[in-house]
Motif scaffolding. Structure first.
Motif, PDB file in Angstrom:
ATOM      1  N   VAL A 326      -2.559 -11.515  -3.273  1.00 24.51           N
ATOM      2  CA  VAL A 326      -3.699 -10.734  -3.767  1.00 24.51           C
ATOM      3  C   VAL A 326      -3.965 -11.120  -5.224  1.00 24.51           C
ATOM      4  O   VAL A 326      -3.030 -11.203  -6.029  1.00 24.51           O
ATOM      5  CB  VAL A 326      -3.440  -9.215  -3.650  1.00 24.51           C
ATOM      6  N   TYR A 327      -5.231 -11.318  -5.552  1.00 25.65           N
ATOM      7  CA  TYR A 327      -5.592 -11.767  -6.902  1.00 25.65           C
ATOM      8  C   TYR A 327      -5.552 -10.625  -7.923  1.00 25.65           C
ATOM      9  O   TYR A 327      -4.981 -10.764  -9.013  1.00 25.65           O
ATOM     10  CB  TYR A 327      -6.980 -12.404  -6.887  1.00 25.65           C
ATOM     11  N   LYS A 328      -6.163  -9.484  -7.605  1.00 27.95           N
ATOM     12  CA  LYS A 328      -6.207  -8.398  -8.576  1.00 27.95           C
ATOM     13  C   LYS A 328      -6.277  -7.054  -7.850  1.00 27.95           C
ATOM     14  O   LYS A 328      -6.597  -6.984  -6.665  1.00 27.95           O
ATOM     15  CB  LYS A 328      -7.401  -8.536  -9.503  1.00 27.95           C
ATOM     16  N   GLY A 329      -5.985  -5.994  -8.610  1.00 29.76           N
ATOM     17  CA  GLY A 329      -6.113  -4.663  -8.028  1.00 29.76           C
ATOM     18  C   GLY A 329      -5.126  -3.679  -8.611  1.00 29.76           C
ATOM     19  O   GLY A 329      -4.649  -3.832  -9.741  1.00 29.76           O
ATOM     20  N   ARG A 330      -4.788  -2.681  -7.801  1.00 28.55           N
ATOM     21  CA  ARG A 330      -3.822  -1.657  -8.193  1.00 28.55           C
ATOM     22  C   ARG A 330      -2.780  -1.543  -7.086  1.00 28.55           C
ATOM     23  O   ARG A 330      -3.120  -1.376  -5.921  1.00 28.55           O
ATOM     24  CB  ARG A 330      -4.507  -0.309  -8.411  1.00 28.55           C
ATOM     25  N   ASP A 331      -1.530  -1.633  -7.497  1.00 26.39           N
ATOM     26  CA  ASP A 331      -0.409  -1.643  -6.561  1.00 26.39           C
ATOM     27  C   ASP A 331       0.411  -0.369  -6.736  1.00 26.39           C
ATOM     28  O   ASP A 331       0.794  -0.011  -7.865  1.00 26.39           O
ATOM     29  CB  ASP A 331       0.458  -2.884  -6.834  1.00 26.39           C
ATOM     30  N   LEU A 332       0.695   0.325  -5.639  1.00 21.89           N
ATOM     31  CA  LEU A 332       1.535   1.517  -5.679  1.00 21.89           C
ATOM     32  C   LEU A 332       2.999   1.107  -5.622  1.00 21.89           C
ATOM     33  O   LEU A 332       3.441   0.450  -4.676  1.00 21.89           O
ATOM     34  CB  LEU A 332       1.213   2.430  -4.482  1.00 21.89           C
ATOM     35  N   ILE A 333       3.768   1.486  -6.660  1.00 23.57           N
ATOM     36  CA  ILE A 333       5.207   1.254  -6.663  1.00 23.57           C
ATOM     37  C   ILE A 333       5.829   2.411  -5.889  1.00 23.57           C
ATOM     38  O   ILE A 333       5.942   3.525  -6.392  1.00 23.57           O
ATOM     39  CB  ILE A 333       5.776   1.179  -8.091  1.00 23.57           C
ATOM     40  N   HIS A 334       6.240   2.165  -4.654  1.00 24.49           N
ATOM     41  CA  HIS A 334       6.526   3.259  -3.737  1.00 24.49           C
ATOM     42  C   HIS A 334       7.763   4.059  -4.109  1.00 24.49           C
ATOM     43  O   HIS A 334       7.857   5.239  -3.797  1.00 24.49           O
ATOM     44  CB  HIS A 334       6.652   2.722  -2.303  1.00 24.49           C
ATOM     45  N   TRP A 335       8.735   3.429  -4.809  1.00 24.24           N
ATOM     46  CA  TRP A 335       9.974   4.179  -5.054  1.00 24.24           C
ATOM     47  C   TRP A 335       9.870   5.151  -6.226  1.00 24.24           C
ATOM     48  O   TRP A 335      10.690   6.044  -6.353  1.00 24.24           O
ATOM     49  CB  TRP A 335      11.170   3.244  -5.234  1.00 24.24           C
ATOM     50  N   ASN A 336       8.862   4.993  -7.090  1.00 21.30           N
ATOM     51  CA  ASN A 336       8.700   5.987  -8.159  1.00 21.30           C
ATOM     52  C   ASN A 336       7.271   6.525  -8.253  1.00 21.30           C
ATOM     53  O   ASN A 336       6.939   7.261  -9.180  1.00 21.30           O
ATOM     54  CB  ASN A 336       9.138   5.409  -9.510  1.00 21.30           C
ATOM     55  N   ASN A 337       6.423   6.143  -7.266  1.00 19.50           N
ATOM     56  CA  ASN A 337       5.063   6.673  -7.143  1.00 19.50           C
ATOM     57  C   ASN A 337       4.215   6.422  -8.383  1.00 19.50           C
ATOM     58  O   ASN A 337       3.376   7.229  -8.764  1.00 19.50           O
ATOM     59  CB  ASN A 337       5.097   8.178  -6.828  1.00 19.50           C
ATOM     60  N   THR A 338       4.408   5.276  -9.016  1.00 15.25           N
ATOM     61  CA  THR A 338       3.568   4.868 -10.134  1.00 15.25           C
ATOM     62  C   THR A 338       2.619   3.755  -9.663  1.00 15.25           C
ATOM     63  O   THR A 338       2.801   3.180  -8.592  1.00 15.25           O
ATOM     64  CB  THR A 338       4.411   4.363 -11.315  1.00 15.25           C
ATOM     65  N   VAL A 339       1.604   3.477 -10.478  1.00 13.40           N
ATOM     66  CA  VAL A 339       0.595   2.486 -10.117  1.00 13.40           C
ATOM     67  C   VAL A 339       0.620   1.347 -11.119  1.00 13.40           C
ATOM     68  O   VAL A 339       0.627   1.570 -12.337  1.00 13.40           O
ATOM     69  CB  VAL A 339      -0.809   3.127 -10.053  1.00 13.40           C
TER      70      VAL A 339
END
Length: 415
Positions: A326-339
């Motif tokens: 993926v080139y760009k965007g917003r990724d959810l860090i699932h283990w601490n629920n941050t973006v």
């Protein structure tokens, strides 16, 4: 899932999704290329898949909604056009098989909730897949789903197990609760660096699992009389086998310490895929997992023995891996629920070069020869938790799914 993937394995690109519209569920057309110049109908992908028995669909992280949505469409195409009819998730073996066995009484959302204990797979982008699965039931070749993960944190499995055992023997039901807690205590003792308690607990767990297997065998008729189906009983018994095989002799440091923990987990997931091949020899398999788990070969520095390494060695060209970029965007860090907000706008990233094609979605077959240097030299890609890994695309995967932009997954009740 890995928390550190700096020198990722080597790669091979496979599929190029080409469509000049924004990524969204319900895509009308998926295009394919063998040469990065001419993008054609996915029907031309059928030639590359001739003789393939296992297709693995990767995701660079578990926190990108558009990746999920695009993979759902690929699953549908593989099922409808190529006869792939067994979908195996990087999700608990017991969760998946019990949910499938009992899906006849569940709607799509309930099936999705029961199928996996992992929150990131319980999102709106995944719902069309479970709707498709429920709609296919009763057909000649329905899409069956299952899980391959060995970890004991499987909510649906544990709840079902408690109820099923209580219906047969309430006394042993208490023993089961203590034993399942013991499996989880291993994580605690390794985290606390308490090796003596770890070893003692491991031996207790081993005896418990052997006792549980014996109970399941001896009381099988009791389970069946009290409403457990034959297939559900098999799912319970095989889950215990998986726990015993994976954790019965596990060494201190192999449960959470990277890369040893990945060696153990991915070997077990490979064994679970192989079990499905033996149980369903006429079925063609789709694997849904993170990029690292499905890659073909190891990277230039010491790395785990991922599931894909075992699969490529065992099945050769019958195994076809597709990595996601993926080139760009917003990724959810699932283990601490941050973006994590990202854009790979430098030449060091593979996504930058794919972005220059000016398509929103690309699917490339990497079993062909390409002159483009960026497919044949080490470049960076984003992995779990926003980490980066260095790999040669053409060595690491058989194909590549590129998506220009993705937001985080959408969960029920969220906008």
């Amino acid at each position: 899932m890995t928390t550190r993937l700096n020198l990722f394995a080597i790669g091979s690109l496979l599929l190029f999704f080409a469509c000049q519209r924004p990524v969204a569920p319900g895509m009308e057309e998926l295009a394919y290329t063998n040469d990065l110049n001419q993008f054609e109908n996915l029907d031309n992908w059928k030639t590359a898949l001739k003789g393939v028995e296992i297709v693995a669909l990767g995701e660079n992280t578990h926190g990108l909604g558009a990746v999920f949505a695009n993979k759902v469409e690929l699953v549908r195409w593989l099922h409808q056009n190529m006869g792939f009819d067994l979908l195996l998730f990087e999700s608990g073996f017991g969760d998946g098989h019990l949910a499938w066995e009992n899906q006849r009484t569940a709607d799509a959302r309930d099936l999705m909730s029961a199928f996996t204990s992992y929150k990131y797979y319980q999102c709106e982008e995944m719902l069309p897949l479970f709707s498709y699965v429920t709609e296919q039931q009763g057909g000649q070749r329905p899409l069956q789903i299952g899980g391959i993960d060995c970890q004991p944190q499987q909510d649906h499995l544990v709840r079902y197990f408690y109820d099923a055992v209580d219906a047969v023997d309430t006394t042993f039901g208490q023993r089961l609760r203590e034993g399942m807690l013991g499996l989880k205590l291993l994580y605690r003792y390794e985290y606390e660096k308490d090796s003596l308690s770890f070893v003692a607990q491991r031996e207790d767990n081993k005896m418990f699992l052997e006792e549980l297997k014996g109970f399941l065998k001896d009381e099988k008729l009791g389970f069946l009389r009290n409403g457990t189906t034959e297939e559900s009983w098999k799912a319970l018994y095989e889950s215990v086998n998986i726990f015993h095989r994976t954790y019965g002799d596990i060494a201190y440091g192999e449960l959470m310490g990277f890369p040893k923990s990945a060696n153990v987990r991915d070997r077990s997931m490979f064994e679970n895929v192989k079990w499905h091949r033996e149980q369903y020899p006429s079925r063609k398999i789709i694997i849904w997992a993170q990029n690292s788990h499905i890659e073909n070969v190891a990277g230039p520095e010491p790395s785990p023995r991922w599931m894909g390494h075992h699969l490529k060695e065992a099945y050769g060209d019958r195994y076809y891996s597709i990595g996601a970029i993926v080139y760009k965007g917003r990724d959810l860090i699932h283990w601490n629920n941050t973006v994590n907000e990202f854009e790979h706008d430098t030449t060091a990233f593979l996504a930058y070069h794919l972005h220059q094609q000016r398509y929103d979605r690309l699917l490339i077959n990497l079993r062909e020869r390409y002159g483009q240097p960026y497919l044949n030299e080490p470049l960076l890609g984003m992995e779990s938790g926003g980490n980066t890994g260095l790999f040669v695309a053409k060595d690491r995967f058989d194909g590549l799914l590129f998506i220009r932009s993705s937001d985080v997954p959408t969960f029920q009740g969220e906008e």
